[in-house]
Design an enzyme around this catalytic site. Structure first.
Site, PDB file in Angstrom:
ATOM      1  CG  ASP A   1      -6.204  -3.740  -5.771  1.00 20.60           C
ATOM      2  OD1 ASP A   1      -6.768  -4.378  -4.866  1.00 20.60           O
ATOM      3  OD2 ASP A   1      -6.779  -2.904  -6.493  1.00 20.60           O
TER       4      ASP A   1
HETATM    5  N1  URA Z   1      -8.456   1.099  -4.341  1.00 20.54           N
HETATM    6  C1  URA Z   1      -8.093   0.236  -5.329  1.00 20.54           C
HETATM    7  O1  URA Z   1      -8.772   0.132  -6.340  1.00 20.54           O
HETATM    8  N2  URA Z   1      -6.998  -0.505  -5.150  1.00 20.54           N
HETATM    9  C2  URA Z   1      -6.198  -0.415  -4.094  1.00 20.54           C
HETATM   10  O2  URA Z   1      -5.194  -1.114  -4.006  1.00 20.54           O
HETATM   11  C3  URA Z   1      -6.576   0.494  -3.070  1.00 20.54           C
HETATM   12  C4  URA Z   1      -7.714   1.233  -3.223  1.00 20.54           C
END
Ligand code: URA
Length: 238
Positions: free
Chosen positions: A102
């Protein structure tokens, strides 16, 4: 024999989807004849020309790990013009990230132009382990642990946690640091896992991907993988 669109994208010329568009738009010649069907297969002897460019089937494969900072997009481009992982990792080949982190998640991300390995690593059947450190706004209790052991349902599918350890608890601030290892690749899966238990993830960092760790790579730093590291990734997806 391989599908034409796969050979074009593996060469690094463009993505698989764009290669399909080019084929359908009569932009691809195989041995001097237009090919505009997606099922068409080619071999090493076929001469492929896309928009006037000869496709070089011998690819210079590159593999990097990056310690992704916050506020960086883990894709090759962004419609909102935000910084991407490709802006950070300087490489003459057309590399792309394997899987996603993310925008606000930090940590290890693999980038390569090896389409075969990338696809293998994200394929669920290969159970590639990823380890995260999550800071959450609470302290896990007995019921949470019981639920975690039984498997948490996320979108009607059970999420199996491979390893979970409470690393630190701040009773005053009511926060905890939790190390979690999973082999799933669903979007936002760690945040959704904690949300399902009733907690918010305040910070998230990935510290391990397959058998690769960040070691001393600082935020925003990257390095090329050694031959041995690439070989061991191939071992994992055999
Ligand atoms: N899980 C999440 O919630 N975000 C990420 O970036 C990776 C795994």
């Amino acid at each position: 024999m391989e599908r034409l669109q796969k050979v074009i994208s593996n060469s690094g010329y463009t993505s698989r989807r764009k290669a399909e568009e080019l084929i359908l738009n009569n932009k691809v010649l195989v041995n001097n004849e237009i090919v505009n069907t997606l099922g068409y297969k080619v071999d090493d002897n076929d001469i492929i020309i896309v928009e006037g460019n000869l496709i070089n089937k011998k690819v210079n494969y590159k593999y990097y790990i990056l310690n992704k900072p916050r506020e960086v997009i883990s894709s090759v481009s962004d419609d909102k013009n935000r910084k991407t992982v490709i802006d950070i990792v300087k490489c003459s080949e057309r590399i792309y990230p394997v899987g996603r982190l993310d925008y606000d998640t930090t940590g290890i991300i693999l980038l390569t132009n090896d389409g075969y390995l990338a696809n293998m690593l994200i394929h669920p059947s290969h159970k590639i382990y990823k380890t995260y450190i999550a800071k959450i706004n609470g302290i896990l209790n007995e019921l949470d642990f019981k639920n975690i052991r039984n498997g948490i349902m996320i979108d009607q599918r059970k999420l199996t946690i491979d390893y979970l350890k409470v690393k630190n608890i701040d009773k005053i601030k009511n926060t905890s640091l939790i190390e979690v290892t999973i082999h799933e690749g669903r979007n936002h899966i760690i945040k959704r896992f904690f949300e399902a238990l009733g907690y918010d993830v305040l910070k998230l960092s990935r510290i391990k991907f397959a058998n690769l760790s960040l070691n001393d790579l600082k935020s925003g730093e990257y390095r090329e993988l050694s031959k041995e590291e690439v070989k061991s990734l191939y071992e994992l997806v055999k």
